[in-house]
Design a protein around this motif. Sequence first.
Motif, PDB file in Angstrom:
ATOM      1  N   UNK A 118     -40.673 -28.803 -84.485  1.00  0.00           N
ATOM      2  CA  UNK A 118     -40.815 -30.260 -84.656  1.00  0.00           C
ATOM      3  C   UNK A 118     -39.600 -30.886 -85.319  1.00  0.00           C
ATOM      4  N   UNK A 119     -38.772 -30.099 -85.971  1.00  0.00           N
ATOM      5  CA  UNK A 119     -37.559 -30.599 -86.618  1.00  0.00           C
ATOM      6  C   UNK A 119     -36.384 -29.689 -86.242  1.00  0.00           C
ATOM      7  N   UNK A 120     -35.196 -30.186 -86.527  1.00  0.00           N
ATOM      8  CA  UNK A 120     -33.999 -29.388 -86.313  1.00  0.00           C
ATOM      9  C   UNK A 120     -33.885 -28.361 -87.432  1.00  0.00           C
ATOM     10  N   UNK A 121     -33.835 -27.093 -87.081  1.00  0.00           N
ATOM     11  CA  UNK A 121     -33.791 -26.008 -88.045  1.00  0.00           C
ATOM     12  C   UNK A 121     -32.724 -25.009 -87.623  1.00  0.00           C
ATOM     13  N   UNK A 122     -32.328 -24.192 -88.582  1.00  0.00           N
ATOM     14  CA  UNK A 122     -31.472 -23.043 -88.292  1.00  0.00           C
ATOM     15  C   UNK A 122     -32.385 -21.840 -88.059  1.00  0.00           C
ATOM     16  N   UNK A 123     -32.120 -21.050 -87.008  1.00  0.00           N
ATOM     17  CA  UNK A 123     -33.046 -19.970 -86.662  1.00  0.00           C
ATOM     18  C   UNK A 123     -32.289 -18.768 -86.088  1.00  0.00           C
ATOM     19  N   UNK A 124     -32.914 -17.614 -86.261  1.00  0.00           N
ATOM     20  CA  UNK A 124     -32.450 -16.372 -85.659  1.00  0.00           C
ATOM     21  C   UNK A 124     -33.665 -15.617 -85.157  1.00  0.00           C
ATOM     22  N   UNK A 125     -33.514 -14.976 -83.997  1.00  0.00           N
ATOM     23  CA  UNK A 125     -34.622 -14.279 -83.361  1.00  0.00           C
ATOM     24  C   UNK A 125     -34.203 -12.832 -83.099  1.00  0.00           C
ATOM     25  N   UNK A 126     -34.995 -11.886 -83.610  1.00  0.00           N
ATOM     26  CA  UNK A 126     -34.708 -10.465 -83.443  1.00  0.00           C
ATOM     27  C   UNK A 126     -35.843  -9.810 -82.664  1.00  0.00           C
ATOM     28  N   UNK A 127     -35.466  -8.888 -81.790  1.00  0.00           N
ATOM     29  CA  UNK A 127     -36.437  -8.142 -80.990  1.00  0.00           C
ATOM     30  C   UNK A 127     -36.542  -6.723 -81.519  1.00  0.00           C
ATOM     31  N   UNK A 128     -37.779  -6.324 -81.849  1.00  0.00           N
ATOM     32  CA  UNK A 128     -38.046  -4.975 -82.376  1.00  0.00           C
ATOM     33  C   UNK A 128     -37.146  -4.637 -83.560  1.00  0.00           C
ATOM     34  N   UNK A 129     -36.911  -5.625 -84.409  1.00  0.00           N
ATOM     35  CA  UNK A 129     -36.169  -5.458 -85.667  1.00  0.00           C
ATOM     36  C   UNK A 129     -34.737  -4.974 -85.457  1.00  0.00           C
ATOM     37  N   UNK A 130     -34.148  -5.301 -84.305  1.00  0.00           N
ATOM     38  CA  UNK A 130     -32.793  -4.796 -84.079  1.00  0.00           C
ATOM     39  C   UNK A 130     -31.915  -5.791 -83.342  1.00  0.00           C
ATOM     40  N   UNK A 131     -32.299  -6.230 -82.156  1.00  0.00           N
ATOM     41  CA  UNK A 131     -31.402  -7.000 -81.295  1.00  0.00           C
ATOM     42  C   UNK A 131     -31.549  -8.485 -81.562  1.00  0.00           C
ATOM     43  N   UNK A 132     -30.424  -9.142 -81.814  1.00  0.00           N
ATOM     44  CA  UNK A 132     -30.405 -10.591 -82.010  1.00  0.00           C
ATOM     45  C   UNK A 132     -30.365 -11.268 -80.640  1.00  0.00           C
TER      46      UNK A 132
END
Length: 567
Positions: A118-132
């Motif tokens: 709903x707002x502009x945020x800084x984010x990072x997404x990791x798959x299986x605790x390893x791959x960004x």
Amino acid sequence: MSLNSETKLHLNSLYVRPAHISWHTLLLGCYWVLFTCYMSQATLQLEVFRISDSSYPSLNHFNDTQCSSRKFDSLAKVIDDVESLELDVPVNIAFDNRQRKRFVLQLNTSTPLNINFSQIVARKLYFNKSANLIRSSKANQRTLILHCALKGQYDLFVQARHRGSIKIEAHAWRSGDQWILLNRTQCVNIRTQNRVRKRQMIVKWNKSKFDFHAVQYCLVVSTRHAHKDLCAAIDEYVSGGYDKNPRSCAFFNILDLVFGKQAEKSRKIDPHITNVICTGSRTQQVIRGLAINYIYYLDVFGVHTKRENLTFHLSSSSVYFNRTQPTALKTHALNIVKISGLHGIQVFSYKIPSAKDAAKVTLRYLILPCGGTEVDAKIVKQRSIIGNEKNIYKATYIDVPSVSDGERYMIRFKPSNDDEVLRANKIALAVTTDIVFNQFPELPENTTIFEVRTQCRSTEIAWYSSPELRGIQYCIIVFNLPQRNRSSFDYTNYCMDFGKRVTEHPQFHSKKCPKKEKISSLMETDAIFNLLPGETYLIYVTVNLIDGKPLPYQSLKVKMYQHCPNE
């Protein structure tokens, strides 16, 4: 810090004779003291560095798993606030200024994933605790999209820019829900060409009828089953070809390989797993490394680059990839077979039937390249070459004398050279052990049609008479070549139906079958009228067996005169 003996001795000499030392010498001595102290300290630090460096492993020791999981671990250690995130369930969380939180999403099936903020945020997404996965996703300031989210655990790190409540929701969207045109049907055909000797296959398909300018393509090849979902195919591709360690960072590389790697015209596959090949805007792909005697399931998917890489299924096909089996010939029957692909070899097999008497008979072949292209023929008996004919471009007879009952003969065809490869398409072949073919007439050795005289509206032609002793009739068939393409090679077809259906050809002009003179002669002549000045015509002459089928002479291309004042 202690000084060495040389430094102390030099300082003592300076203070013993102060009266004899100038200010320049004193200043030089101070510089020397400072330089000696600096080098001593640097040497000490270097020794300390060498010791500490030997206590750690080298950079080569850190594999892909450690280099990717280390960044995830550094983020996870400083964030204690962990929230659960589920599909289609919005979450409203209060954030302080610059506060960071972690959200955990568990996917049980592979699916396209859409995460909205709903707002502009800084984010990072990791798959299986390893791959960004941020770099492999399509994202803007409030939306994060993965065209194919594999099943597993996704950790989303969010940092708010301002204090307040933020709404986060994750959706698994499908192709039909995102584009209404996908509910309509479109016909996309898949065509294949086997190159068994090279373990290769050429796959071609039509462009998508919907937004063809923005659609790119991915080809899924599998020996197990067909695929209707690209995400499920990618999941099998990853699990089959890569180590599925939950802390492996190979998943970022494989997603980048599937969607971001530059399209290649030729790709080697592993026939024992599901393979995903994205070809960009190209609609053909050469597949290498195929195993024989397998059924390959081919599925083509479209990727819409203007709709956030929306994926949808286009077409399916299956191909049995096996060794080339010879085509069995029947006596007196004309077999028309396609020459299979680039540098392909078409093989025919014939077994000599049993005869009433034990006398030796002659095996006779009738070869007719349909497009007038040059082909080479080899006759093989028990792996030994007993006949070799090159550059066959017209109706040709080949005799093999003294054959016995039960013997099997193979005849192999291939284009004569690289120039003929692209034009060679089909070839017709008949075989018999009789003196003549009971359904086809005899052609002369020279099947050329000669242009005797051409004017503006008529032309006279001549050809050698047939040596046939049975009742025959000649027919002259004229086609009008289009203005844009005057090449006769594109319209030459010696395997067409020269009977009643020839009048249905789009370039058909006229047909006449003059009465044959009873007096035999070496040459036959005839005139063709009602032609247009300046036009180009393609002329066939066929010799027709009254109780059989026709065979053509070589075609003749005639260009009519534009101006004929005396006509």
